[in-house]
Design a protein around this motif. Structure first.
Motif, PDB file in Angstrom:
ATOM      1  N   HIS A   1      45.952  37.993  37.658  1.00  0.00           N
ATOM      2  CA  HIS A   1      47.512  38.479  37.058  1.00  0.00           C
ATOM      3  C   HIS A   1      48.099  36.658  37.222  1.00  0.00           C
ATOM      4  O   HIS A   1      47.218  35.847  37.999  1.00  0.00           O
ATOM      5  CB  HIS A   1      48.208  39.359  38.598  1.00  0.00           C
ATOM      6  N   PRO A   2      48.471  36.613  36.045  1.00  0.00           N
ATOM      7  CA  PRO A   2      48.646  34.900  35.923  1.00  0.00           C
ATOM      8  C   PRO A   2      49.606  34.070  37.277  1.00  0.00           C
ATOM      9  O   PRO A   2      49.534  33.187  37.530  1.00  0.00           O
ATOM     10  CB  PRO A   2      49.601  34.511  34.532  1.00  0.00           C
ATOM     11  N   TYR A   3      50.273  35.324  37.556  1.00  0.00           N
ATOM     12  CA  TYR A   3      51.411  34.900  38.410  1.00  0.00           C
ATOM     13  C   TYR A   3      51.384  35.769  39.785  1.00  0.00           C
ATOM     14  O   TYR A   3      51.049  37.244  39.690  1.00  0.00           O
ATOM     15  CB  TYR A   3      52.345  34.270  38.432  1.00  0.00           C
ATOM     16  N   PRO A   4      51.928  35.373  41.240  1.00  0.00           N
ATOM     17  CA  PRO A   4      51.566  36.707  42.045  1.00  0.00           C
ATOM     18  C   PRO A   4      52.721  38.116  41.644  1.00  0.00           C
ATOM     19  O   PRO A   4      53.538  36.985  41.804  1.00  0.00           O
ATOM     20  CB  PRO A   4      51.920  35.705  43.409  1.00  0.00           C
ATOM     21  N   TRP A   5      52.602  39.447  42.320  1.00  0.00           N
ATOM     22  CA  TRP A   5      53.223  39.539  42.482  1.00  0.00           C
ATOM     23  C   TRP A   5      53.862  40.366  43.789  1.00  0.00           C
ATOM     24  O   TRP A   5      52.547  40.484  44.430  1.00  0.00           O
ATOM     25  CB  TRP A   5      53.339  41.522  42.107  1.00  0.00           C
ATOM     26  N   LEU A   6      54.778  40.309  44.251  1.00  0.00           N
ATOM     27  CA  LEU A   6      55.284  40.586  45.759  1.00  0.00           C
ATOM     28  C   LEU A   6      55.713  41.942  45.799  1.00  0.00           C
ATOM     29  O   LEU A   6      56.575  42.532  45.435  1.00  0.00           O
ATOM     30  CB  LEU A   6      55.932  39.667  45.762  1.00  0.00           C
ATOM     31  N   VAL A   7      55.218  42.747  47.045  1.00  0.00           N
ATOM     32  CA  VAL A   7      55.350  44.557  46.753  1.00  0.00           C
ATOM     33  C   VAL A   7      56.182  44.071  48.341  1.00  0.00           C
ATOM     34  O   VAL A   7      56.175  43.629  49.371  1.00  0.00           O
ATOM     35  CB  VAL A   7      54.617  45.150  47.310  1.00  0.00           C
TER      36      VAL A   7
END
Length: 128
Positions: free
Chosen positions: A89-95
């Motif tokens: 993933h190029p950038y984080p995902w926030l769950v």
């Protein structure tokens, strides 16, 4: 079936977006619950390619803010459950906790807020 992030979070529908990303309703397939999944992305999608230092700083800021948010326990702040981050993933995902309701823009589209309703909403965003 929708796109699955990190082998676990199935995108169900787009809830909204802005300058720093898109928020999705997602299904946590491991825990069988709905969550909000924020796809962090800069306004310029080529940032990582053309400004790797800027991309690194954005990633660091997002992770720092996510960790700070995870330390907050308040009824008017959505809980952060997980960060999806890594080479895939190029950038984080926030769950995050999925909070039912509508956003302010949708509410205002139905008409102006009565003073008492505006005050009630304002009280909800101040510290306890």
């Amino acid at each position: 079936m929708g796109r699955v992030i990190d082998g676990r979070f199935e995108l169900v529908e787009r809830l909204g977006g802005g300058g720093m990303g898109t928020v999705w309703r997602a299904r946590d397939l491991a825990l069988d619950r709905d969550v909000a999944l924020k796809e962090v992305r800069p306004q310029d999608p080529a940032l990582a390619e053309h400004d790797p230092e800027g991309a690194r700083q954005l990633r660091a800021r997002v992770l720092r803010e996510a960790r700070a948010l995870a330390r907050i326990s308040h009824p008017n702040v959505a809980t952060i459950h997980h960060i999806v981050d890594g080479p895939a993933h190029p950038y984080p995902w926030l769950v995050m906790e999925l909070v039912p309701g509508e956003n302010v823009a949708d509410r205002l589209a139905r008409g102006t807020l009565a003073p008492a309703e505006a005050a009630r909403l304002g009280r909800g965003v101040r510290p306890p």
